[in-house]
Scaffold this motif. Structure first.
Motif, PDB file in Angstrom:
ATOM      1  N   LEU A   1       0.848  -1.193   0.000  1.00 44.52           N
ATOM      2  CA  LEU A   1       0.000   0.000   0.000  1.00 44.52           C
ATOM      3  C   LEU A   1       0.882   1.241   0.000  1.00 44.52           C
ATOM      4  O   LEU A   1       1.719   1.411   0.893  1.00 44.52           O
TER       5      LEU A   1
ATOM      6  N   HIS B   1       1.123   5.339   0.058  1.00 44.96           N
ATOM      7  CA  HIS B   1       0.386   6.547   0.449  1.00 44.96           C
ATOM      8  C   HIS B   1       0.618   7.677  -0.543  1.00 44.96           C
ATOM      9  O   HIS B   1       1.495   7.627  -1.411  1.00 44.96           O
TER      10      HIS B   1
ATOM     11  N   TRP C   1      -2.978   4.550   5.834  1.00 50.38           N
ATOM     12  CA  TRP C   1      -3.617   3.257   5.603  1.00 50.38           C
ATOM     13  C   TRP C   1      -4.017   2.554   6.900  1.00 50.38           C
ATOM     14  O   TRP C   1      -4.410   1.385   6.872  1.00 50.38           O
TER      15      TRP C   1
ATOM     16  N   VAL D   1      -7.237   0.674   6.843  1.00 52.34           N
ATOM     17  CA  VAL D   1      -7.434  -0.217   5.702  1.00 52.34           C
ATOM     18  C   VAL D   1      -6.589  -1.480   5.838  1.00 52.34           C
ATOM     19  O   VAL D   1      -7.017  -2.565   5.452  1.00 52.34           O
TER      20      VAL D   1
ATOM     21  N   HIS E   1      -2.237   5.526  -3.817  1.00 53.75           N
ATOM     22  CA  HIS E   1      -3.130   6.684  -3.743  1.00 53.75           C
ATOM     23  C   HIS E   1      -2.355   7.944  -4.066  1.00 53.75           C
ATOM     24  O   HIS E   1      -1.218   8.121  -3.617  1.00 53.75           O
TER      25      HIS E   1
ATOM     26  N   TYR F   1      -9.330  11.656  -0.004  1.00 54.48           N
ATOM     27  CA  TYR F   1      -8.595  10.777   0.902  1.00 54.48           C
ATOM     28  C   TYR F   1      -9.473   9.616   1.361  1.00 54.48           C
ATOM     29  O   TYR F   1      -9.846   9.529   2.533  1.00 54.48           O
TER      30      TYR F   1
ATOM     31  N   ALA G   1      -8.916   6.495   2.051  1.00 50.54           N
ATOM     32  CA  ALA G   1      -8.394   5.644   3.126  1.00 50.54           C
ATOM     33  C   ALA G   1      -8.660   6.263   4.486  1.00 50.54           C
ATOM     34  O   ALA G   1      -8.743   5.555   5.493  1.00 50.54           O
ATOM     35  N   GLU G   2      -8.777   7.580   4.543  1.00 50.83           N
ATOM     36  CA  GLU G   2      -9.101   8.281   5.786  1.00 50.83           C
ATOM     37  C   GLU G   2     -10.615   8.355   6.002  1.00 50.83           C
ATOM     38  O   GLU G   2     -11.094   8.231   7.125  1.00 50.83           O
TER      39      GLU G   2
ATOM     40  N   PRO H   1     -12.623   4.118   4.842  1.00 52.79           N
ATOM     41  CA  PRO H   1     -11.667   2.997   4.851  1.00 52.79           C
ATOM     42  C   PRO H   1     -12.323   1.639   4.652  1.00 52.79           C
ATOM     43  O   PRO H   1     -11.767   0.779   3.965  1.00 52.79           O
TER      44      PRO H   1
ATOM     45  N   LEU I   1     -13.264   1.283   0.990  1.00 49.90           N
ATOM     46  CA  LEU I   1     -12.053   1.142   0.177  1.00 49.90           C
ATOM     47  C   LEU I   1     -11.463  -0.260   0.339  1.00 49.90           C
ATOM     48  O   LEU I   1     -11.096  -0.911  -0.656  1.00 49.90           O
ATOM     49  N   ALA I   2     -11.367  -0.739   1.571  1.00 56.91           N
ATOM     50  CA  ALA I   2     -10.841  -2.085   1.809  1.00 56.91           C
ATOM     51  C   ALA I   2     -11.696  -3.139   1.121  1.00 56.91           C
ATOM     52  O   ALA I   2     -11.176  -4.115   0.560  1.00 56.91           O
TER      53      ALA I   2
END
Length: 297
Positions: free
Chosen positions: A32, A34, A43, A46, A100, A267, A269-270, A273, A276-277
């Motif tokens: 992953l 950033h 992350w 995630v 990302h 963002y 992942a923020e 999450p 996204l996961a």
């Protein structure tokens, strides 16, 4: 969730000492990557969900966080080479990559140079110089001013030095290509990112990712002549890049799926999450990886 819950490890690869954390075991590896102005901390919500099925590796990119800050070599071709040395240092010869923002640039450079070593690519809220990024850089067309500012030279560091928290807070919480919900990132998270930018060499390194964009443009133009062969998932956010991530990837890859996360800014992942996961896990499950050697820890 605090970064301290994921203790940092250290690995020297070539001329770089990488800081990273690693979760899960037995499953196919995914790295992953950033974006800016973040670190592997991005992350934190995630990595855990993915680790139930995957070997999740989350580094601070060169120049960010607690990873080394080299004097040069911030073009994405070089960053990708350094990341590959890091992956090989962990015993990982084939990986999935999720990138990302600027991490998407690096993930593409890795996949374009060594496609036989990348099983899957997840391209999140990003574009590519030479394949659509220029519009986001053009202030006259509504693009962001930070591209030019970050590329300006030493003046950039001098204007931000001592104001790192204000700088990070602005970009993460601004309404356009920021967060949909400004409270998705806590003050503690903002302070964490600001502190990492206060480390010696961090501002210069951070801005150097932008100052090398002309080199990246030339490299991408050459790589783009050969479409990526691996499955690619392009993820956008409706209050971020939207469909632009998928539009970019379709210009450089053959097998592309797209998704847009709703009620989400730049963002995910923020801010989203879990979603996204889930998108990443579903994509990897439907595009199974080849057999991997046992991870070396």
């Amino acid at each position: 969730m605090d970064a301290e819950l994921y203790p940092y490890r250290s690995l020297r690869a070539g001329d770089i000492r990488f800081a990273y954390y690693r979760m899960g075991s037995g499953g196919p590896p995914i790295i992953l990557l950033h974006g800016w102005p973040q670190t592997s901390h991005a992350w934190r919500r995630v990595a855990g969900p993915l680790s139930s099925a995957y070997d999740v590796v989350v580094p601070d990119l060169p120049g960010f966080g607690y990873t080394s800050k080299p004097d040069a070599g911030f073009d994405k071709k070089t960053i990708a080479r350094r990341l590959r040395e890091f992956a090989h240092g962990l015993g990982l010869s084939r990986v999935a990559l999720a990138g990302h923002d600027l991490g998407g640039y690096v993930a593409y450079a890795y996949a374009a140079q060594w496609p036989e070593e990348v099983n899957n690519l997840i391209f999140i809220e990003s574009s590519l110089p030479s394949f659509g990024q220029e519009e986001a850089m053009d202030v006259s067309k509504g693009g962001s001013w930070h591209f030019g500012f970050n590329m300006a030279g030493d003046i950039s560091e001098e204007l931000v030095r001592g104001r790192e928290k204000l700088f990070v807070d602005h970009f993460m919480r601004r309404e356009k290509v920021g967060l949909f919900d400004a409270n998705s990132v806590s003050d503690a998270d903002i302070e964490f990112y600001a502190r990492t930018l206060q480390r010696p060499g961090a501002l210069r390194s951070s801005f150097s990712y932008y100052r090398t964009l002309p080199i990246d443009r030339r490299d991408n133009s050459a790589w783009g002549q050969t479409p990526l062969p691996m499955p690619v998932l392009a993820i956008g956010a409706d209050w971020g890049y939207g469909a632009a991530s998928e539009q970019t990837v379709r210009r450089v890859a053959k097998d592309v799926q797209g998704a847009v996360i709703e009620r989400c800014g730049h963002y995910p992942a923020e801010e989203r999450p879990d979603e996204l996961a889930r998108l990443i896990a579903d994509f990897l499950a439907k595009t199974p990886s080849a057999t991997h050697p046992a991870p070396q820890r």
